[in-house]
Scaffold this motif. Structure first.
Motif, PDB file in Angstrom:
ATOM      1  N   LEU A  78       0.865  -1.182   0.000  1.00  0.00           N
ATOM      2  CA  LEU A  78       0.000   0.000   0.000  1.00  0.00           C
ATOM      3  C   LEU A  78       0.897   1.226   0.000  1.00  0.00           C
ATOM      4  CD1 LEU A  78      -2.722   1.470   0.253  1.00  0.00           C
ATOM      5  CD2 LEU A  78      -2.556   1.188   2.738  1.00  0.00           C
ATOM      6  N   CYS A  79       0.822   2.009  -1.074  1.00  0.00           N
ATOM      7  CA  CYS A  79       1.691   3.175  -1.260  1.00  0.00           C
ATOM      8  C   CYS A  79       0.819   4.409  -1.413  1.00  0.00           C
ATOM      9  CB  CYS A  79       2.563   2.971  -2.494  1.00  0.00           C
ATOM     10  SG  CYS A  79       3.630   4.372  -2.902  1.00  0.00           S
ATOM     11  N   VAL A  80       0.948   5.358  -0.484  1.00  0.00           N
ATOM     12  CA  VAL A  80       0.113   6.559  -0.483  1.00  0.00           C
ATOM     13  C   VAL A  80       0.984   7.778  -0.745  1.00  0.00           C
ATOM     14  CG1 VAL A  80      -1.485   7.983   0.847  1.00  0.00           C
ATOM     15  CG2 VAL A  80      -1.525   5.487   1.102  1.00  0.00           C
ATOM     16  N   ILE A  81       0.551   8.613  -1.687  1.00  0.00           N
ATOM     17  CA  ILE A  81       1.348   9.754  -2.135  1.00  0.00           C
ATOM     18  C   ILE A  81       0.624  11.061  -1.826  1.00  0.00           C
ATOM     19  CG2 ILE A  81       2.388  10.881  -4.133  1.00  0.00           C
ATOM     20  CD1 ILE A  81       2.691   8.123  -5.382  1.00  0.00           C
ATOM     21  N   VAL A  82       1.349  11.983  -1.206  1.00  0.00           N
ATOM     22  CA  VAL A  82       0.846  13.310  -0.858  1.00  0.00           C
ATOM     23  C   VAL A  82       1.623  14.340  -1.662  1.00  0.00           C
ATOM     24  CG1 VAL A  82       0.525  14.966   1.022  1.00  0.00           C
ATOM     25  CG2 VAL A  82       0.310  12.521   1.478  1.00  0.00           C
ATOM     26  N   GLY A  83       0.940  15.394  -2.075  1.00  0.00           N
ATOM     27  CA  GLY A  83       1.638  16.457  -2.790  1.00  0.00           C
ATOM     28  C   GLY A  83       0.714  17.607  -3.105  1.00  0.00           C
ATOM     29  N   ILE A 104      -2.320   5.167  -3.880  1.00  0.00           N
ATOM     30  CA  ILE A 104      -3.380   6.129  -3.572  1.00  0.00           C
ATOM     31  C   ILE A 104      -2.776   7.526  -3.490  1.00  0.00           C
ATOM     32  CG2 ILE A 104      -5.065   6.881  -1.831  1.00  0.00           C
ATOM     33  CD1 ILE A 104      -5.346   3.958  -1.000  1.00  0.00           C
ATOM     34  N   SER A 105      -3.481   8.516  -4.037  1.00  0.00           N
ATOM     35  CA  SER A 105      -3.123   9.916  -3.806  1.00  0.00           C
ATOM     36  C   SER A 105      -4.165  10.516  -2.877  1.00  0.00           C
ATOM     37  CB  SER A 105      -3.080  10.698  -5.119  1.00  0.00           C
ATOM     38  OG  SER A 105      -4.372  10.817  -5.687  1.00  0.00           O
ATOM     39  N   THR A 106      -3.732  11.431  -2.012  1.00  0.00           N
ATOM     40  CA  THR A 106      -4.677  12.012  -1.057  1.00  0.00           C
ATOM     41  C   THR A 106      -4.259  13.416  -0.652  1.00  0.00           C
ATOM     42  OG1 THR A 106      -5.801  11.649   1.072  1.00  0.00           O
ATOM     43  CG2 THR A 106      -3.481  11.060   0.958  1.00  0.00           C
ATOM     44  N   HIS A 107      -5.278  14.189  -0.218  1.00  0.00           N
ATOM     45  CA  HIS A 107      -5.051  15.494   0.395  1.00  0.00           C
ATOM     46  C   HIS A 107      -5.605  15.503   1.817  1.00  0.00           C
ATOM     47  CE1 HIS A 107      -4.971  17.517  -3.828  1.00  0.00           C
ATOM     48  NE2 HIS A 107      -3.745  17.320  -3.383  1.00  0.00           N
ATOM     49  N   SER A 108      -5.952  14.346   2.360  1.00  0.00           N
ATOM     50  CA  SER A 108      -6.695  14.278   3.615  1.00  0.00           C
ATOM     51  C   SER A 108      -5.812  13.906   4.805  1.00  0.00           C
ATOM     52  CB  SER A 108      -7.823  13.248   3.501  1.00  0.00           C
ATOM     53  OG  SER A 108      -8.389  12.990   4.758  1.00  0.00           O
ATOM     54  N   PRO A 109      -5.686  14.798   5.806  1.00  0.00           N
ATOM     55  CA  PRO A 109      -4.980  14.435   7.039  1.00  0.00           C
ATOM     56  C   PRO A 109      -5.657  13.275   7.766  1.00  0.00           C
ATOM     57  CG  PRO A 109      -5.252  16.813   6.887  1.00  0.00           C
ATOM     58  CD  PRO A 109      -6.091  16.218   5.809  1.00  0.00           C
ATOM     59  N   ASP A 110      -6.994  13.198   7.696  1.00  0.00           N
ATOM     60  CA  ASP A 110      -7.702  12.110   8.371  1.00  0.00           C
ATOM     61  C   ASP A 110      -7.345  10.760   7.746  1.00  0.00           C
ATOM     62  OD1 ASP A 110      -9.576  13.509  10.310  1.00  0.00           O
ATOM     63  OD2 ASP A 110     -10.041  14.556   8.457  1.00  0.00           O
ATOM     64  N   PHE A 111      -7.231  10.714   6.434  1.00  0.00           N
ATOM     65  CA  PHE A 111      -6.822   9.471   5.771  1.00  0.00           C
ATOM     66  C   PHE A 111      -5.384   9.125   6.153  1.00  0.00           C
ATOM     67  CE2 PHE A 111      -5.424   6.812   2.232  1.00  0.00           C
ATOM     68  CZ  PHE A 111      -6.479   5.908   2.132  1.00  0.00           C
ATOM     69  N   LEU A 112      -4.499  10.126   6.171  1.00  0.00           N
ATOM     70  CA  LEU A 112      -3.102   9.889   6.529  1.00  0.00           C
ATOM     71  C   LEU A 112      -2.961   9.384   7.959  1.00  0.00           C
ATOM     72  CD1 LEU A 112      -1.186  12.914   4.945  1.00  0.00           C
ATOM     73  CD2 LEU A 112      -1.193  10.541   4.175  1.00  0.00           C
ATOM     74  N   ASN A 113      -3.843   9.825   8.841  1.00  0.00           N
ATOM     75  CA  ASN A 113      -3.771   9.389  10.237  1.00  0.00           C
ATOM     76  C   ASN A 113      -3.960   7.885  10.389  1.00  0.00           C
ATOM     77  OD1 ASN A 113      -3.193  11.847  11.433  1.00  0.00           O
ATOM     78  ND2 ASN A 113      -5.343  12.386  11.765  1.00  0.00           N
ATOM     79  N   ALA A 114      -4.579   7.256   9.417  1.00  0.00           N
ATOM     80  CA  ALA A 114      -4.831   5.813   9.485  1.00  0.00           C
ATOM     81  C   ALA A 114      -3.693   4.998   8.885  1.00  0.00           C
ATOM     82  CB  ALA A 114      -6.132   5.490   8.756  1.00  0.00           C
ATOM     83  N   LEU A 115      -2.635   5.664   8.428  1.00  0.00           N
ATOM     84  CA  LEU A 115      -1.576   4.971   7.695  1.00  0.00           C
ATOM     85  C   LEU A 115      -0.333   4.753   8.545  1.00  0.00           C
ATOM     86  CD1 LEU A 115      -1.898   6.859   4.299  1.00  0.00           C
ATOM     87  CD2 LEU A 115      -2.885   4.649   4.922  1.00  0.00           C
ATOM     88  N   GLU A 116       0.491   3.841   8.083  1.00  0.00           N
ATOM     89  CA  GLU A 116       1.740   3.522   8.757  1.00  0.00           C
ATOM     90  C   GLU A 116       2.892   4.291   8.112  1.00  0.00           C
ATOM     91  OE1 GLU A 116       1.999  -0.713   8.458  1.00  0.00           O
ATOM     92  OE2 GLU A 116       0.123  -1.042   9.551  1.00  0.00           O
TER      93      GLU A 116
END
Length: 371
Positions: free
Chosen positions: A25-30, A309-321
């Protein structure tokens, strides 16, 4: 198949970028314009090129000079290292594209030790080395050879590319009434949601009931979902609220309900996509649901389908490792990637129990914010 690393040269904003040791699971912020969609488009480009050819894939994006990084030298290069399983060695796929006399050609294409082609000519190795010539210099060798049974490894890789999936879900598309037909997987924008729902209901009732139970837990009042075919041959998606006698058509159900249901349909499909790219899944969803959605994506990845996954959500990021998060930094028109676990300060905060979304909001993702 698990992608272990990606190297990009001269592909739009990625002039020279490497991302390695990629997790399931790879999540990208930018920031906007930093290159999140462009990163996903690398996979879309390869899928388009495999379906048609390099020329059509480039033209779909404005042509060679729109895809190649501005003011850059050398060809466009894409290198992907992947493993079929944890017990097998890495295989490298390399593609180099340049333009000659106004026409894009494949300068070099390599697939492990099995394929090595340049400008439509090269060799493939099975039990012995065989010289081959493709019909055109802009056709991928992995496409031209994947159709032959005697090249099973190439056939498997081609099948994987064909089954890569991209989700940029649009609520208005999902609420459309569809003509009756067949759909096994959710489309990119979700306009075939009612068709996929009907197929699940008819052919995979156990999966459909599992999806429904999860939806009940997350959306108050919902106790059933059905896809009905009218006499005119249209498929209507209906949601039943336990407090009311008559069900609601999808057009009159909340955006968040439709989106959560659609993601459950996508993630509980009978067959996982080997690669799933999802853009900004947080839109229209209640913040507390993002924790559960992140866990659904993680379980999907652990079942075998790698997820970006790409995201702009701090709430989503809070659930990640810590290991799952990367961010994009754009300087002087070009983009690089940084991994959260490589930042000593962020790693230390996470070890003490902090959450990633809060750290992002507090400015610890150095270089991520627009300058």
């Amino acid at each position: 198949m698990k992608i272990e690393s990606i190297r990009l040269k001269n592909f739009k904003v990625f002039k020279d970028t490497l991302i390695s040791d990629i997790p399931q699971l790879c999540v990208i912020v930018g920031a906007n314009g930093a290159g999140k969609s462009t990163f996903f488009d690398v996979f879309c480009f390869l899928k388009d090129a495999y379906k048609d050819n390099i020329s059509k894939a480039l033209n779909k994006r404005g042509g060679f000079h729109e895809v190649k990084s501005r003011n850059s030298d050398g060809p466009i290069e894409i290198e992907i290292k992947f493993s079929e399983s944890s017990f097998k060695p890495l295989i490298t796929y390399f593609l180099s594209i340049e333009e000659e006399n106004g026409t894009p050609i494949i300068k070099r294409e390599k697939f492990g030790h099995f394929i090595d082609f340049s400008r439509g000519q090269g060799f493939v190795v099975t039990h012995q080395r065989e010289e081959q010539t493709l019909a055109r210099p802009d056709i991928l060798a992995i496409k031209g050879l994947a159709q032959f049974q005697k090249f099973p490894v190439i056939m498997k890789f081609g099948s994987l590319i064909e089954n890569w999936h991209f989700s940029d879900f649009h609520i208005n598309s999902a609420k459309q009434v569809q003509e009756n037909g067949y759909a096994e997987h959710l489309s990119r924008e979700g306009e075939n949601l009612s068709l996929v729902t009907h197929r699940l209901y008819e052919r995979d009732p156990n999966i459909f009931n599992e999806i429904l139970e999860k939806l009940k837990q997350r959306v108050p009042g919902i106790n059933s979902v059905a896809a009905k075919i009218t006499e005119e041959g249209r498929v209507l998606l209906k949601f039943k609220d336990a407090n009311f006698k008559d069900p609601f058509l999808a057009q009159h159900v909340s955006d968040g309900t439709i989106k959560m249901f659609a993601y459950l349909v996508l993630l509980y499909s009978p067959s996982e996509h080997p690669l799933l790219c999802v853009e900004e899944p947080e839109n229209q969803l209640y913040p507390k649901l993002l924790w559960e959605l992140a866990e659904e994506f993680r379980m999907y990845a652990n079942r075998g389908g790698q997820v970006f996954i790409s995201t702009h959500s701090p709430d989503f990021l809070n659930a990640l490792e810590l290991d799952e998060i990367f961010w994009l930094i754009k300087n002087d028109g070009y983009t690089t990637l940084k991994r959260a676990r490589d930042d000593e300060q962020i790693a230390a905060f996470m070890a003490e129990g902090d959450q990633m979304g809060y750290l992002w909001k507090q400015g610890f993702f150095n270089g991520v914010d627009p300058q």
